[in-house]
Write a protein that holds these residues in place. Structure first.
Motif, PDB file in Angstrom:
ATOM      1  N   ALA A   9       9.296 -22.167 -14.388  1.00  0.00           N
ATOM      2  CA  ALA A   9       9.676 -21.514 -13.132  1.00  0.00           C
ATOM      3  C   ALA A   9      10.424 -22.467 -12.201  1.00  0.00           C
ATOM      4  N   SER A  10      11.100 -21.883 -11.230  1.00  0.00           N
ATOM      5  CA  SER A  10      11.798 -22.676 -10.218  1.00  0.00           C
ATOM      6  C   SER A  10      10.806 -23.116  -9.144  1.00  0.00           C
ATOM      7  N   ASN A  30       6.690 -37.876  -5.647  1.00  0.00           N
ATOM      8  CA  ASN A  30       5.334 -38.383  -5.449  1.00  0.00           C
ATOM      9  C   ASN A  30       4.398 -37.291  -4.945  1.00  0.00           C
ATOM     10  N   ASP A  31       4.870 -36.485  -4.007  1.00  0.00           N
ATOM     11  CA  ASP A  31       4.049 -35.381  -3.486  1.00  0.00           C
ATOM     12  C   ASP A  31       3.694 -34.393  -4.593  1.00  0.00           C
ATOM     13  N   GLN A  32       4.655 -34.095  -5.442  1.00  0.00           N
ATOM     14  CA  GLN A  32       4.403 -33.164  -6.538  1.00  0.00           C
ATOM     15  C   GLN A  32       3.433 -33.765  -7.560  1.00  0.00           C
ATOM     16  N   ASP A  33       3.596 -35.045  -7.832  1.00  0.00           N
ATOM     17  CA  ASP A  33       2.710 -35.712  -8.792  1.00  0.00           C
ATOM     18  C   ASP A  33       1.267 -35.768  -8.300  1.00  0.00           C
ATOM     19  N   ALA A  34       1.081 -35.759  -6.977  1.00  0.00           N
ATOM     20  CA  ALA A  34      -0.270 -35.861  -6.426  1.00  0.00           C
ATOM     21  C   ALA A  34      -1.161 -34.713  -6.875  1.00  0.00           C
ATOM     22  N   GLY A 184       1.998 -26.423 -12.407  1.00  0.00           N
ATOM     23  CA  GLY A 184       3.014 -25.699 -11.650  1.00  0.00           C
ATOM     24  C   GLY A 184       4.427 -26.087 -12.052  1.00  0.00           C
ATOM     25  N   PRO A 185       5.419 -25.472 -11.404  1.00  0.00           N
ATOM     26  CA  PRO A 185       6.819 -25.735 -11.748  1.00  0.00           C
ATOM     27  C   PRO A 185       7.218 -27.183 -11.508  1.00  0.00           C
ATOM     28  N   GLU A 186       8.087 -27.684 -12.368  1.00  0.00           N
ATOM     29  CA  GLU A 186       8.604 -29.044 -12.218  1.00  0.00           C
ATOM     30  C   GLU A 186       9.672 -29.087 -11.120  1.00  0.00           C
ATOM     31  N   ILE A 187       9.948 -30.288 -10.589  1.00  0.00           N
ATOM     32  CA  ILE A 187      10.989 -30.355  -9.557  1.00  0.00           C
ATOM     33  C   ILE A 187      12.371 -30.098 -10.155  1.00  0.00           C
ATOM     34  N   ILE A 188      12.527 -30.430 -11.444  1.00  0.00           N
ATOM     35  CA  ILE A 188      13.699 -29.993 -12.209  1.00  0.00           C
ATOM     36  C   ILE A 188      13.187 -28.921 -13.153  1.00  0.00           C
ATOM     37  N   SER A 189      13.600 -27.710 -12.958  1.00  0.00           N
ATOM     38  CA  SER A 189      13.030 -26.576 -13.686  1.00  0.00           C
ATOM     39  C   SER A 189      13.002 -26.817 -15.191  1.00  0.00           C
ATOM     40  N   GLY A 190      11.823 -26.721 -15.765  1.00  0.00           N
ATOM     41  CA  GLY A 190      11.670 -26.851 -17.209  1.00  0.00           C
ATOM     42  C   GLY A 190      11.608 -28.271 -17.729  1.00  0.00           C
TER      43      GLY A 190
END
Length: 301
Positions: A9-10, A30-34, A184-190
């Motif tokens: 997902a986006s 970093n925020d997403q990895d948390a 959840g979705p990656e920061i680069i989709s897929g």
């Protein structure tokens, strides 16, 4: 179809990714990895069940076999490769397979992941048996190579674990146990080498480390299943013996020499006063668990 997969997902947080400053980009990643550790933590019960299953099979001379395609396969091969130097385990005890073979570690092998028969064939080539545990790694939860391997593993009576980063995936109906940290979705989709890859690495670390601890590979947090065979390992072995016995440098060196560089044996000799040969026998009776062997001889003191 990939449309329904969370990992494909986006991500709303990264819709303007190419417009961010470098610092903002780093902070976003970093925020997403948390959130990855939180997602893995929600699978604690499943991970613990997997560790117990793996440990039980290893104790009966079974093997832990990882297999996957692309990043998933590479992470499995990496975790398997780290077990012998970390725990002095037999290289045949933990094995990693990647779709397309060893060359796929560094170069993509087109179409390898789309072949379920190849997954079964790779496991068959190892002489898979009912004593083994397999961990099929598929971030999407739908990789044919992995599903084919899991189906074959169950036919052979092996314990089949699936590791995915999507809920309610196709993988769920092909294994005995599923571990599914939903990142959840990656920061680069897929681009599942990112959060999904990090989650996978964390889970694999837990599986192998937990199983090895259950095999008696540690004493407290010390790597005691180590034999000093070179200068670097001799220094490490001496430090471990000192930490476990409070002996001086010279005394630790002497007991290690007496025990042919075997850390577990040296610690056992110190705590029990037994000979090296007798210490090895006592350790064997305790299935390699140093603390249990010591407590049996000292009454838990």
């Amino acid at each position: 179809m990939l449309d329904h997969l969370t990992t494909e997902a986006s991500n709303p947080a990264s819709e303007d990714l190419d417009e961010l400053s470098t610092l903002d980009l780093v902070n976003l990643i970093n925020d997403q990895d948390a959130g990855v550790a939180i997602a893995v933590g929600k699978q604690s019960v499943q991970i613990a069940s997997a560790i117990d299953a793996i440990s039980s099979r290893l104790l009966q001379s079974g093997r832990l076999i990882y297999f996957g395609a692309g990043t998933s396969g590479r992470l499995g091969v990496l975790d398997a490769a780290e077990c012998p130097p970390t725990f002095s385990s037999d290289p045949s005890q933990v094995i990693g397979l990647i779709a397309g073979g060893p060359s796929a570690m560094t170069n993509a092998v087109e179409g390898a992941e789309d072949n379920p028969e190849l997954g079964a064939k790779d496991l068959q080539s190892l002489g898979l048996s009912a004593e083994d545990v397999v961990v099929g790694i598929a971030t999407s939860g739908r990789t044919p190579y992995v599903i084919g391997g899991l189906d074959y593993a169950r036919e052979m009576g092996a314990y089949a674990i699936g590791l995915t980063c999507n809920d309610n995936s196709e993988l769920h109906s092909h294994c005995d146990l599923v571990i599914a940290p939903v990142v959840g979705p990656e920061i680069i989709s897929g681009s599942t080498r990112m959060k999904a890859g990090t989650a996978t690495k964390m889970v694999l670390n837990m599986l192998s480390t937990g199983a090895m601890i259950r095999q008696g590979k540690t004493f407290g947090n010390l790597m005691v299943d180590l034999r000093a065979t070179n200068s670097k390992l001799n220094q490490r072995a001496k430090r471990i013996v000192k930490a476990a016995t409070k002996l001086s440098d010279d005394a630790a060196s002497r007991v290690l020499l007496e025990c042919d560089g075997e850390v577990k044996t040296a610690i056992m000799v110190h705590h029990t006063g037994e000979t090296a040969q007798r210490a090895r026998s006592l350790l064997n009776d305790a299935n390699g668990h140093l603390r249990q062997a010591i407590e049996r001889m000292t009454g838990g003191t």
